[in-house]
Every structure is written in structure tokens, then in C-alpha cells.
Write a protein that holds these residues in place. Sequence first.
Motif, PDB file in Angstrom:
ATOM      1  N   GLY A 482     -34.873  19.392  87.188  1.00 46.46           N
ATOM      2  CA  GLY A 482     -35.058  19.047  88.596  1.00 46.46           C
ATOM      3  C   GLY A 482     -36.129  19.907  89.248  1.00 46.46           C
ATOM      4  N   GLU A 483     -36.119  21.213  88.923  1.00 42.49           N
ATOM      5  CA  GLU A 483     -37.129  22.091  89.496  1.00 42.49           C
ATOM      6  C   GLU A 483     -38.531  21.720  89.008  1.00 42.49           C
ATOM      7  OE1 GLU A 483     -35.856  26.432  89.741  1.00 42.49           O
ATOM      8  OE2 GLU A 483     -34.251  25.594  88.474  1.00 42.49           O
ATOM      9  N   LEU A 484     -38.604  21.285  87.761  1.00 44.97           N
ATOM     10  CA  LEU A 484     -39.904  20.862  87.225  1.00 44.97           C
ATOM     11  C   LEU A 484     -40.385  19.592  87.915  1.00 44.97           C
ATOM     12  CD1 LEU A 484     -42.232  21.154  85.232  1.00 44.97           C
ATOM     13  CD2 LEU A 484     -40.846  19.946  83.530  1.00 44.97           C
ATOM     14  N   VAL A 485     -39.453  18.661  88.199  1.00 45.08           N
ATOM     15  CA  VAL A 485     -39.829  17.417  88.884  1.00 45.08           C
ATOM     16  C   VAL A 485     -40.398  17.739  90.267  1.00 45.08           C
ATOM     17  CG1 VAL A 485     -38.951  15.277  89.888  1.00 45.08           C
ATOM     18  CG2 VAL A 485     -38.205  15.981  87.602  1.00 45.08           C
ATOM     19  N   ASN A 486     -39.820  18.746  90.940  1.00 43.78           N
ATOM     20  CA  ASN A 486     -40.361  19.154  92.250  1.00 43.78           C
ATOM     21  C   ASN A 486     -41.799  19.671  92.119  1.00 43.78           C
ATOM     22  OD1 ASN A 486     -38.075  18.514  93.753  1.00 43.78           O
ATOM     23  ND2 ASN A 486     -37.116  20.510  93.352  1.00 43.78           N
ATOM     24  N   ASN A 494     -51.225  17.750  84.749  1.00 45.99           N
ATOM     25  CA  ASN A 494     -50.131  17.218  83.930  1.00 45.99           C
ATOM     26  C   ASN A 494     -49.653  18.209  82.866  1.00 45.99           C
ATOM     27  OD1 ASN A 494     -52.281  17.170  82.220  1.00 45.99           O
ATOM     28  ND2 ASN A 494     -52.027  15.037  81.557  1.00 45.99           N
ATOM     29  N   ILE A 495     -50.060  19.462  83.009  1.00 43.66           N
ATOM     30  CA  ILE A 495     -49.604  20.531  82.114  1.00 43.66           C
ATOM     31  C   ILE A 495     -48.889  21.588  82.950  1.00 43.66           C
ATOM     32  CG2 ILE A 495     -50.296  22.324  80.476  1.00 43.66           C
ATOM     33  CD1 ILE A 495     -52.699  20.653  79.757  1.00 43.66           C
ATOM     34  N   THR A 510     -45.783  19.019  79.080  1.00 47.42           N
ATOM     35  CA  THR A 510     -46.708  18.051  79.662  1.00 47.42           C
ATOM     36  C   THR A 510     -45.918  16.946  80.345  1.00 47.42           C
ATOM     37  OG1 THR A 510     -46.826  16.655  77.695  1.00 47.42           O
ATOM     38  CG2 THR A 510     -48.365  18.534  77.812  1.00 47.42           C
ATOM     39  N   LEU A 511     -46.590  16.204  81.159  1.00 50.85           N
ATOM     40  CA  LEU A 511     -45.942  15.105  81.871  1.00 50.85           C
ATOM     41  C   LEU A 511     -45.393  14.067  80.886  1.00 50.85           C
ATOM     42  CD1 LEU A 511     -45.422  14.439  84.816  1.00 50.85           C
ATOM     43  CD2 LEU A 511     -47.539  13.098  84.850  1.00 50.85           C
ATOM     44  N   ASP A 512     -46.064  13.879  79.786  1.00 51.46           N
ATOM     45  CA  ASP A 512     -45.591  12.921  78.778  1.00 51.46           C
ATOM     46  C   ASP A 512     -44.250  13.349  78.173  1.00 51.46           C
ATOM     47  OD1 ASP A 512     -47.771  11.308  79.111  1.00 51.46           O
ATOM     48  OD2 ASP A 512     -48.928  12.203  77.467  1.00 51.46           O
ATOM     49  N   ASP A 513     -43.987  14.671  78.165  1.00 55.77           N
ATOM     50  CA  ASP A 513     -42.747  15.174  77.570  1.00 55.77           C
ATOM     51  C   ASP A 513     -41.519  14.792  78.393  1.00 55.77           C
ATOM     52  OD1 ASP A 513     -44.126  16.449  75.489  1.00 55.77           O
ATOM     53  OD2 ASP A 513     -44.429  18.275  76.658  1.00 55.77           O
ATOM     54  N   HIS A 534     -42.788  23.244  74.257  1.00 54.37           N
ATOM     55  CA  HIS A 534     -43.297  23.366  72.884  1.00 54.37           C
ATOM     56  C   HIS A 534     -44.487  24.324  72.893  1.00 54.37           C
ATOM     57  CE1 HIS A 534     -46.672  20.685  73.907  1.00 54.37           C
ATOM     58  NE2 HIS A 534     -45.770  19.979  74.592  1.00 54.37           N
ATOM     59  N   LYS A 535     -44.772  24.856  71.744  1.00 54.53           N
ATOM     60  CA  LYS A 535     -45.850  25.839  71.626  1.00 54.53           C
ATOM     61  C   LYS A 535     -47.211  25.155  71.724  1.00 54.53           C
ATOM     62  CE  LYS A 535     -43.519  29.676  70.736  1.00 54.53           C
ATOM     63  NZ  LYS A 535     -43.628  30.899  71.572  1.00 54.53           N
ATOM     64  N   PRO A 536     -48.179  25.770  72.384  1.00 51.71           N
ATOM     65  CA  PRO A 536     -49.546  25.233  72.364  1.00 51.71           C
ATOM     66  C   PRO A 536     -50.126  25.383  70.962  1.00 51.71           C
ATOM     67  CG  PRO A 536     -49.521  27.391  73.420  1.00 51.71           C
ATOM     68  CD  PRO A 536     -48.086  27.013  73.185  1.00 51.71           C
TER      69      PRO A 536
END
Length: 592
Positions: A482-486, A494-495, A510-513, A534-536
Motif C-alpha cells: 500500500g505504501e508503494l502504491v502511494n 517506474n523504478i 519496477t511498476l511491472d512487478d 529483486h536484485k539489479p
Amino acid sequence: MRFNELLLKFLIWRVKHISTKNFTIIISGIIGIVAGLAAVTLKESVHIIQKYLTHNFKENIENYLYLSYPLIGILLTVLLSKYILKEKLGHGITDILYSISKKSSIVKRTKTFSRMLTSALTVGFGGSVGLEAPIVVTGSAIGSNIGRLVHLNYKKRTLLIGCGSAGAISAIFNSPIAGVIFSIEVILSEITINSFIPLLIASVCGALVSLTLLGDDVLFSFTLTDTFHASETPFYIFLGIFTGLVSLYFTRVTNHVESILHNVKGDISKALIGGIGLGFLIFILPPLYGEGYDTIKLLLNGQHQQIFNNSMFFGEIDSIVFFILFTAAVILVKPTATALTIGSGGSGGIFAPSLFIGGITGFLFAYLINLMGLTDPISTSNFTLVGMSGVLSGVLHAPLTAIFLIAEITSGYTLFVPLMIVSAISYSTISYFEKYSIYTKPLIEKGDLIYHDKDRQVLSLIDLNKIVETDLLTINPKANLGELVNLVRHSKRNIFPVVDDNKELLGIITLDDIREIMFDTESRKSIIIETLMHKPPTFVSSKESMQAVMIKFEKTGAWNLPVIDEGRYVGFVSKSRIFNAYRKKLIRQQIE
């Protein structure tokens, strides 16, 4: 304030009445004159100091002052550079190349005089180095600062740096052609036909100043007495190989000793170690004192017994075996003496040591050939001069400079063929083992100097710190979805880097995740960020070269990579932003 107003009026008048091309030619002449005056001043200052310190020396006994003079000179140099000039010394030409490559050809104003002061002390008190590099730095600094004063762009400033170095070499040896070629081979990475005229003007002006004030009393000159015989060609071929190997020895020993001194902590401690070690070597082998041109002149004039003067070996004058051992020892020890001088904080260059060791190498080579009686006697003076060219060519990776310098200081082209043979073979020999010169190798290994690769040259001009993106919103690994969605609502990216309280990057999201679960109310409360991250693919440091950064992009296929310095998250760098910066740099270079 008055000066700035006058300068502004002059620059406005100049733009209206004189083209940049013609103005550059005029300025190059002024730079050549000033560089010539600097060269004459430095040469005379050093020789006055040396004459004052050694005029009471007796030829037939050792002089214990040799043990103290180098130490005093290096200590004075270190104190002057550290506490008054506040400047770090070292290989001056390397610094100039770095300024051209990474500092837009802007050389510190203090370098217009600092190297003259410090090298006068170092060499005047017996430091086993030369004056050429310090005067090249001085001339280059003069060119750079005059270019800045009259608001010339990067390319013109670089050309004026070359003009300063050409004028300096020309004045110190009275060799205008060698001055131009040195500037092209060593200082300037790119040259056009239009650049030749300013270089020629500066070099001629430097030579005229030297001729007017000193006449023929230059650093080194010799009138040829022997001719070249084609039958001697095989010996010159062997000399070329031999001088190439001696160049390799000189380069590697110098670098090794300097690296050892570099690990010594404390500038004063380093100066004491280097000064004491150098003093001991000079006491044993007096020809190591100073530049060494006097020793070469003795060999050229057939007075080789006099190289034992001021030493404990004076009584061995008539011993052929001891003479061979003595000269061989000088060749072997000279690189160490030079490295001790520069590595301990002294000021000077390797130009003169290269000529010195080359001259003795050539003389010893011819002396041994004659001693063995394998052929008719060959000219020791010719082989001495050609040997100087061979080692200079190998150490500096500048064969044309070596050829024309010796041709000019001998006032003729009698030795042109053997000079070409030996210089070419020596350069080829050392290039097999050492691809770069002693000046360029440390810069190229760090990615600070790039030759003959336009893409890498432009990339090297990009400062990674200026294109790091810091607008990505970070999130704590213990936060929920939820905090990430905010954050998504407020972010334009998107990262999302996952960073803990110590600013350590733990992963990325990422937003795709989260696209498929971000609207699920239950998931927003129950899912923790550290389970999604995930790791870069890899990370970069702001201290890495742009070439290394681009290699990481190519290997990973990523378009964005995190920047981590000392374990702390700094931001992200994107391939698209690098391409944009590259395009701007390329356009700017084309305009200039």
C-alpha cells in the motif's frame, strides 16, 4: 578592474578586426617568446646554482658534499611545493596530458612559474633529472592561460598548449623542428594542417629568443666530425635493438622505484629516503649528478677518462675493465636515481635522463666493438649520438622527436639514416613489451586519456556525477504494498529503489512487478516490499570511467543501473541520459 575593462575593449576590437585564425597565429608567437624566456631563465638559474655549489670540488678526490646536496634540494623542493605553492609534483607532462583530456585544457595559473622554481632547486642541487619536462609544463601553462585570458575555446587552448611546449623545447635545445614534432607526437593527440603554422611560429620564436640571449650556449650541442658509412648499418641495427631493451629497462625500473616510494607515508619521510638514497648513488657514481650533459660531452670529445673526476675511483683512469664496469653501472643505476628524485618529491623530467643513458649506451656499445677488433674502428661519437636518439625514442615513444632533435643539435643531417634506423627499431622493440609511454600509461590505464578512438574520447568527457538521476522515490524493505502504491501516485518513474535506514540498496521494484496486484486491497496490506524486490543486474560507481559503465550496460542489457558509492545508494544512471550527454558533447566538439 581597469585591466578587465581594457581587456574587454581589446577583445571586442579583436572580434571586429582580426579573425580567430590570424589572432591565434599572433598569440602563438607571443607564447613562443615567453616560453623561450622561461627556458633561458631556468637554464641559467640551474647552471648558476650548480657552479656555485661545485666550483671548489677537486677532480682527483671524492666529494662528500654529494651526499648532502641532493637531499637539501629535494627537501627544499618538497617544502616549497607543499607549503607555499600548494602543488603536487610528479611527471609534469603527464599532468599536462591529463589537463588536456579531462580539464578542457585548463592548466593552473601557478604552473606558469612553479615548475621553474622547484626544478631549479632539484636539478641545481644535483637531482638526477632534466629541465625539459618542467619547462614544457611552464610553456604549456603559459599557452593555456593566455588562451583563457583572450577567451579562446577548448581546441584553440589545446593548440596554444602545444605552442608553449614547442617554444620551450625549441629554446632549450635551439631545435625548432624538434620542438614542433615533440608537440605533435607527445602533447597533441589530434593535429590538422592549419595547426602547423601556430606551432611553427611559436617554435621559431622560442629558438630566436634562445639564440639572441644565449647564442650557441644551449643545454647540449655538438658538431659532427665523423661521417656515416653504410658498412656500419648492421651495428646500428643491433644498437637499435639494444637501446630498445635499455628503454624498457629504464621505464620499468623507474615505475617500480616510484611505486615503492609512493607507498611511503609522509612527504618529509619520502624526501628523506629519496634524498639520502640519491646522495649515496651520486657519491659512488658522480656522473649521475644533475642532468648529465657534461658527461656526454666528455664522451663525445674523446675525454672519457674524465668521467672518473670527483669520484673515489680516480686512480682507476687507465683500467679498461674498470672503465667498462663503471659506465655499465651508470647505465644500470641511472633509472633508480631518476626515480628517487621524482618519486621522493623532486621536480624534473625523464627527457634528459633518457638522452644521458642513451648516450652512454651508444658509447659503450661502440667502445666494446672497437675493443674486440671485429671490424675497422667505428665512430664512438656517432654511436653516442645515435644511442641518445634510440633511448629517447623508446622511453618517450616519440621516434620523430628523437631523430630531429639529434639531427638539429649536431647542426646537420649526416647521421639521418642511422638515426632513423635506430629510433625505429628501438621504438618497435619497446612497443612489443610496453604499448604506451611512461607519460601516457598511467592515464590510459585509468581511462583518463584515449587516443585514436573518437567514441571513447567523447565518452571520457562525460562526468558521471552530473548525469546521476536522484529523483527516484525510495522505499523501506519493511513497508507494505500500500505504501508503494502511494509512491506510484506521486512518482513519474517506474523504478523504486528499496533502501534501508543505512542508505544501503537492497533491491529494486519496477511498476511491472506490481501491476497485477497493486489494485488488490488485501494484497496492499499483507504483502511486504522485501518479498517483491529483486536484485539489479549490476551497479556502477561514480568513480568509474564512462567506458567501464557502458561495458556494464552492454553486458547486462539494462537501460538503468543503480549508482553505489562506498556501499551507499546515490541514484540511478540511465543509458538514454548518457546518450543525450554524448550527443551534446559531440555537437560541442564539432562546433569548436
